[in-house]
Design a protein around this motif. Structure first.
Motif, PDB file in Angstrom:
ATOM      1  N   PRO A  15      33.708  56.109  37.345  1.00  0.00           N
ATOM      2  CA  PRO A  15      33.197  54.962  37.709  1.00  0.00           C
ATOM      3  C   PRO A  15      34.633  54.156  38.255  1.00  0.00           C
ATOM      4  O   PRO A  15      35.703  54.167  37.469  1.00  0.00           O
ATOM      5  CB  PRO A  15      32.567  53.949  36.691  1.00  0.00           C
ATOM      6  CG  PRO A  15      32.686  54.918  35.795  1.00  0.00           C
ATOM      7  CD  PRO A  15      33.248  56.258  35.942  1.00  0.00           C
ATOM      8  N   THR A  16      34.509  53.391  39.299  1.00  0.00           N
ATOM      9  CA  THR A  16      35.559  52.667  39.844  1.00  0.00           C
ATOM     10  C   THR A  16      35.823  51.589  39.057  1.00  0.00           C
ATOM     11  O   THR A  16      35.033  50.992  38.497  1.00  0.00           O
ATOM     12  CB  THR A  16      35.257  52.108  41.245  1.00  0.00           C
ATOM     13  OG1 THR A  16      35.300  53.225  42.201  1.00  0.00           O
ATOM     14  CG2 THR A  16      36.411  51.124  41.804  1.00  0.00           C
ATOM     15  N   LEU A  17      37.311  51.348  38.749  1.00  0.00           N
ATOM     16  CA  LEU A  17      37.709  50.235  37.745  1.00  0.00           C
ATOM     17  C   LEU A  17      38.513  49.179  38.687  1.00  0.00           C
ATOM     18  O   LEU A  17      39.145  49.400  39.490  1.00  0.00           O
ATOM     19  CB  LEU A  17      38.743  50.781  36.895  1.00  0.00           C
ATOM     20  CG  LEU A  17      38.156  51.878  35.934  1.00  0.00           C
ATOM     21  CD1 LEU A  17      39.442  52.362  34.805  1.00  0.00           C
ATOM     22  CD2 LEU A  17      37.013  51.577  34.901  1.00  0.00           C
ATOM     23  N   PHE A  18      38.056  47.909  38.194  1.00  0.00           N
ATOM     24  CA  PHE A  18      38.796  46.896  38.840  1.00  0.00           C
ATOM     25  C   PHE A  18      39.497  46.008  37.783  1.00  0.00           C
ATOM     26  O   PHE A  18      38.828  45.525  36.847  1.00  0.00           O
ATOM     27  CB  PHE A  18      37.684  45.842  39.497  1.00  0.00           C
ATOM     28  CG  PHE A  18      38.425  44.670  39.935  1.00  0.00           C
ATOM     29  CD1 PHE A  18      39.416  44.482  41.033  1.00  0.00           C
ATOM     30  CD2 PHE A  18      38.237  43.097  39.224  1.00  0.00           C
ATOM     31  CE1 PHE A  18      40.123  43.314  41.376  1.00  0.00           C
ATOM     32  CE2 PHE A  18      38.727  42.214  39.751  1.00  0.00           C
ATOM     33  CZ  PHE A  18      39.764  42.015  40.649  1.00  0.00           C
ATOM     34  N   THR A  72      33.400  48.409  38.228  1.00  0.00           N
ATOM     35  CA  THR A  72      32.811  47.606  39.186  1.00  0.00           C
ATOM     36  C   THR A  72      32.058  48.104  39.783  1.00  0.00           C
ATOM     37  O   THR A  72      32.094  49.534  40.175  1.00  0.00           O
ATOM     38  CB  THR A  72      34.157  46.972  39.568  1.00  0.00           C
ATOM     39  OG1 THR A  72      33.737  45.832  40.596  1.00  0.00           O
ATOM     40  CG2 THR A  72      34.700  47.743  40.938  1.00  0.00           C
ATOM     41  N   ARG A  73      30.921  47.385  40.687  1.00  0.00           N
ATOM     42  CA  ARG A  73      29.850  48.122  41.262  1.00  0.00           C
ATOM     43  C   ARG A  73      29.738  47.426  42.413  1.00  0.00           C
ATOM     44  O   ARG A  73      29.937  46.186  42.489  1.00  0.00           O
ATOM     45  CB  ARG A  73      28.532  48.018  40.531  1.00  0.00           C
ATOM     46  CG  ARG A  73      28.486  48.921  39.188  1.00  0.00           C
ATOM     47  CD  ARG A  73      28.502  50.402  39.487  1.00  0.00           C
ATOM     48  NE  ARG A  73      27.259  50.752  39.901  1.00  0.00           N
ATOM     49  CZ  ARG A  73      27.094  52.111  40.514  1.00  0.00           C
ATOM     50  NH1 ARG A  73      27.855  52.938  40.118  1.00  0.00           N
ATOM     51  NH2 ARG A  73      25.734  52.193  41.071  1.00  0.00           N
ATOM     52  N   THR A  74      29.290  48.205  43.713  1.00  0.00           N
ATOM     53  CA  THR A  74      28.822  47.508  44.817  1.00  0.00           C
ATOM     54  C   THR A  74      27.468  46.927  44.459  1.00  0.00           C
ATOM     55  O   THR A  74      26.826  47.137  43.436  1.00  0.00           O
ATOM     56  CB  THR A  74      28.496  48.634  45.975  1.00  0.00           C
ATOM     57  OG1 THR A  74      27.559  49.570  45.441  1.00  0.00           O
ATOM     58  CG2 THR A  74      29.821  49.415  46.071  1.00  0.00           C
ATOM     59  N   ALA A 117      32.142  53.308  43.097  1.00  0.00           N
ATOM     60  CA  ALA A 117      31.646  51.983  42.680  1.00  0.00           C
ATOM     61  C   ALA A 117      29.986  52.049  43.182  1.00  0.00           C
ATOM     62  O   ALA A 117      29.362  51.047  43.105  1.00  0.00           O
ATOM     63  CB  ALA A 117      32.162  50.801  43.416  1.00  0.00           C
ATOM     64  N   GLY A 118      29.638  53.243  43.614  1.00  0.00           N
ATOM     65  CA  GLY A 118      28.217  53.386  44.156  1.00  0.00           C
ATOM     66  C   GLY A 118      27.935  52.841  45.541  1.00  0.00           C
ATOM     67  O   GLY A 118      26.611  52.954  46.099  1.00  0.00           O
TER      68      GLY A 118
END
Length: 273
Positions: free
Chosen positions: A132-135, A140-142, A225-226
């Motif tokens: 998963p993308t990290l912020f 974090t997700r779209t 992030a999807g």
């Protein structure tokens, strides 16, 4: 080969080094020059890329490097670090903190790690294939959107599009804005728009004329992030892509976005990408 934790640590240190080189020049004397292609470059661009290359030369001498300012260094590992020290130099030169440092690790042409780093606001997106993308360290997700009408679309500037691409972009804008001219795109932002899309604030980003150093880092960030990154035909982005870039926060809307791009009114030459 897959992305190892040492690759992630290295990429984060590259971003730290670039930010440290850039910050002293922001809204100060920056040694602005105009390159042959009319694009701006500053001391901050050059020093940030030099700082990243020094680390890579010391620690990953076998890997290739593809940098905006200092070109390509061939490697022997099938891996290439793709660097854009300041994506959005124009924003940087006018004091807008929406430029970013882009760092990608590309394996055999495929982006497998990407960082979008904003060194003034202290905002960092990290995307790694299969994670998963990290912020700023948190997932974090779209966001989903049900309908093109009312979706938020961004692009840096329509002035950067080739003439034959403009009608396609405007057709997509018309679909998103329900043909209401008042609800236009968000303009400006360069790589920052893709980070905002990854965090669910923007639905679509559409651009053309991007180079590998402009888009490689964005792919793992958006997809982790999807979201979906592709070209204007819907094909995945690789080192061989022509630079027509779409980011779509809700992959279920991909076909509708591609259809809208193709739906150019008669009288405009249809241009296949």
């Amino acid at each position: 080969m897959s992305v190892h934790v040492t690759d992630i640590d290295l990429a984060l240190r590259l971003a730290d080094a670039a930010g440290a080189a850039i910050r002293p020049y922001f809204r100060r004397e920056m040694g602005l020059e105009i390159k042959e292609d009319r694009s701006p470059v500053t001391l901050a661009d050059r020093e940030a890329e030099s700082a990243m290359r020094r680390i890579l030369d010391a620690e990953r001498s076998g890997d290739g490097i593809h940098g905006e300012e200092y070109g390509v260094k061939d490697g022997v590992t099938g891996r290439q670090w793709v660097l854009d020290p300041i994506d959005g130099t124009r924003s940087f030169t006018v004091g807008r903190p929406i430029f970013g440092t882009l760092i990608a690790l590309v394996e055999n042409g495929w982006p497998v790690l990407g960082i979008i780093d904003q060194p003034i606001a202290g905002e960092r997106w990290l995307g790694v294939a299969g994670r998963p993308t990290l912020f700023n360290g948190q997932p974090t997700r779209t966001r989903p959107f049900r309908d093109l009408d009312g979706a938020t679309i961004a692009t840096t500037s329509p002035h950067l599009f080739d003439d034959e691409d403009v009608p396609h972009f405007m057709a997509l804008v018309a679909a998103v804005s329900g043909n209401s001219p008042r609800q236009g795109p968000v303009y400006g932002g360069d790589c920052y728009n893709y980070g905002l899309l990854a965090s669910g604030h923007i639905d679509i980003v559409c651009e053309s004329g991007l180079k590998l150093h402009d888009f490689a880092a964005l792919v793992p960030v958006v997809e982790g992030a999807g979201g979906r990154m592709c070209d204007w035909n819907g094909d995945p982005l690789t080192a061989d892509s022509a630079g027509h870039v779409l980011a779509i926060g809700d992959p279920a809307r991909t076909d509708e976005v591609l259809e809208a791009l193709r739906n150019v009114p008669h009288g405009h030459d249809h241009h296949d990408h």
